[in-house]
Scaffold this motif. Structure first.
Motif, PDB file in Angstrom:
ATOM      1  N   MET A  61      -3.844 -14.244 -18.069  1.00 31.74           N
ATOM      2  CA  MET A  61      -4.447 -13.124 -18.771  1.00 31.74           C
ATOM      3  C   MET A  61      -5.550 -12.525 -17.906  1.00 31.74           C
ATOM      4  N   GLN A  62      -5.603 -11.227 -17.921  1.00 29.50           N
ATOM      5  CA  GLN A  62      -6.632 -10.512 -17.180  1.00 29.50           C
ATOM      6  C   GLN A  62      -7.459  -9.692 -18.161  1.00 29.50           C
ATOM      7  N   GLN A  63      -8.762  -9.637 -17.944  1.00 30.60           N
ATOM      8  CA  GLN A  63      -9.644  -8.796 -18.738  1.00 30.60           C
ATOM      9  C   GLN A  63     -10.158  -7.673 -17.852  1.00 30.60           C
ATOM     10  N   ILE A  64     -10.062  -6.458 -18.374  1.00 30.42           N
ATOM     11  CA  ILE A  64     -10.477  -5.262 -17.643  1.00 30.42           C
ATOM     12  C   ILE A  64     -11.490  -4.524 -18.503  1.00 30.42           C
ATOM     13  N   SER A  65     -12.592  -4.101 -17.904  1.00 31.67           N
ATOM     14  CA  SER A  65     -13.578  -3.276 -18.602  1.00 31.67           C
ATOM     15  C   SER A  65     -13.699  -1.952 -17.862  1.00 31.67           C
ATOM     16  N   LEU A  66     -13.551  -0.862 -18.606  1.00 33.74           N
ATOM     17  CA  LEU A  66     -13.634   0.483 -18.042  1.00 33.74           C
ATOM     18  C   LEU A  66     -14.652   1.294 -18.827  1.00 33.74           C
ATOM     19  N   CYS A  67     -15.226   2.289 -18.185  1.00 35.37           N
ATOM     20  CA  CYS A  67     -16.192   3.166 -18.847  1.00 35.37           C
ATOM     21  C   CYS A  67     -15.922   4.600 -18.381  1.00 35.37           C
ATOM     22  N   PHE A  68     -15.855   5.518 -19.349  1.00 42.38           N
ATOM     23  CA  PHE A  68     -15.570   6.915 -19.059  1.00 42.38           C
ATOM     24  C   PHE A  68     -16.580   7.804 -19.772  1.00 42.38           C
ATOM     25  N   SER A  69     -16.870   8.947 -19.202  1.00 40.63           N
ATOM     26  CA  SER A  69     -17.737   9.919 -19.870  1.00 40.63           C
ATOM     27  C   SER A  69     -17.023  10.451 -21.099  1.00 40.63           C
ATOM     28  N   ALA A  70     -17.761  10.556 -22.190  1.00 42.99           N
ATOM     29  CA  ALA A  70     -17.197  11.070 -23.438  1.00 42.99           C
ATOM     30  C   ALA A  70     -17.905  12.370 -23.794  1.00 42.99           C
ATOM     31  N   SER A  71     -17.139  13.317 -24.272  1.00 47.95           N
ATOM     32  CA  SER A  71     -17.726  14.612 -24.634  1.00 47.95           C
ATOM     33  C   SER A  71     -17.443  14.977 -26.083  1.00 47.95           C
TER      34      SER A  71
END
Length: 99
Positions: A1-11
């Motif tokens: 199992m792999q855990q990925i954390s992502l963050c994106f600008s929200a408008s």
């Protein structure tokens, strides 16, 4: 199992929460909880190793088709294809937007 954390600008600001899919049934599960921040934080638990680029590309594509909402998203992908992933993600966004 792999855990990925992502963050994106929200408008886009929404309120509420939504769940689509059920991981125990062999389907992808997506939980979204809207908040008042300026980011969409995504935590992904996947059985597919080395899939960070695929997930990043999927969310960047979603951002080109519409504004990403602010909040926290948790995904249990159960090896879902990008097409299924996009459907589930759009479902939770739509459900919260219509609430």
């Amino acid at each position: 199992m792999q855990q990925i954390s992502l963050c994106f600008s929200a408008s886009r600001r929404l309120s509420g929460r939504s769940l689509a899919g059920v991981v125990g049934s062999g389907d992808m599960e997506v939980l979204f909880v809207a908040d008042g921040s300026d980011t969409l934080n995504v935590d992904i638990i996947t059985s597919v190793d080395n899939s960070s680029k695929r997930w990043t590309a999927l969310f960047e594509r979603l951002g080109t088709f519409g504004d990403l909402p602010a909040g926290q998203m948790t995904i249990h992908d159960f090896g879902a294809t990008p097409g299924v992933a996009r459907i589930r993600i759009e479902q939770v966004f739509e459900e919260v937007a219509d609430a």
